[in-house]
Design a protein around this motif. Structure first.
Motif: not given
Length: 235
Positions: A76-77, A80, A83-84
């Motif tokens: 998941k990281e 994430d 997206d950043q």
């Protein structure tokens, strides 16, 4: 000289690398984008080296294409972080390349937990075949390989003949140390995968990546408990 895989000979690569040997990473990127333009893609895993390269690439070609091999098995990281990056570099064209079959279809076709029984087969389905498909659209690709990372990468040049993908592989960070990678990330306040702070120096798929104890080989957490050390992208 026409810069295409089927035209360049071994001696041509030697000439090119001789020309680039005293250049820094930004100069290499300027050279390669001037040579290939939109026929160049960066295959990024969004590791620490990836964050440095993305930032450097954004200074050379703001609308560069970056492809991420989305195996469906990433942490998941990692998603994430992507997206950043999209938020920080809105002009970059970031594409997620999926395998031809879903995890459910893979389980039906090859059996459950293929990554444990035949990790090479899993990597082929979820990484090698998708990258082969993506690279067929381009004349060259960028990779974040560093010589320091492993013995199999010690002879990597800036510009390499890639027989595996019938392409030209460009590696602008070959001389960088891990310390220099993190100095750049901290200096420029770049986002990075939170797992790096949890003893994951090298991050791949969730099922095949484990934390690494202090003092161990940084890549020992990849395909732990097996003899596999590479996914096959860089053989």
């Amino acid at each position: 000289m026409k810069l295409q895989f089927d035209v360049l000979q071994k001696g041509d690569y030697e000439v090119i690398n001789k020309e680039l040997e005293r250049k820094d990473s930004l100069d290499v990127l300027k050279w390669v984008y001037n040579a290939f333009g939109d026929k160049l893609v960066y295959s990024c895993s969004f590791g620490a080296e990836g964050m440095v390269l993305i930032d450097l690439i954004s200074k050379v070609k703001k609308d560069a294409t970056i492809v991420f091999l989305d195996t469906d098995f990433h942490f998941k990281e990692t998603y994430d972080l992507i997206d950043q990056v999209k938020e920080r570099y809105p002009s970059l064209n970031i594409e997620l390349a999926k395998p031809e079959i879903t995890p459910e279809e893979q389980a039906k076709q090859y059996g459950e937990r293929l990554w444990e029984r035949e990790p090479d087969a899993c990597c082929k389905v979820r990484k090698l075949v998708p990258l082969e498909r993506e690279l067929s659209r381009y004349d060259a690709w960028i990779s974040g390989l560093r010589r320091e990372q492993s013995p199999t990468r010690i002879n990597t040049q800036f510009v390499n003949q890639d027989n595996r993908f019938q392409s030209i592989k460009v590696c602008p960070l070959i001389h960088w140390t891990e310390e220099e990678i993190w100095m750049y990330i901290n200096l420029h306040k770049l986002p990075y995968n939170e797992l790096h702070d949890k003893s994951y120096p090298s991050i791949g798929c969730e099922y095949c990546t484990k934390p690494v104890a202090e003092g161990e080989d940084p890549r020992s957490g990849r395909w732990a408990n097996s003899e596999k050390t590479e996914c096959g992208l860089h053989k």
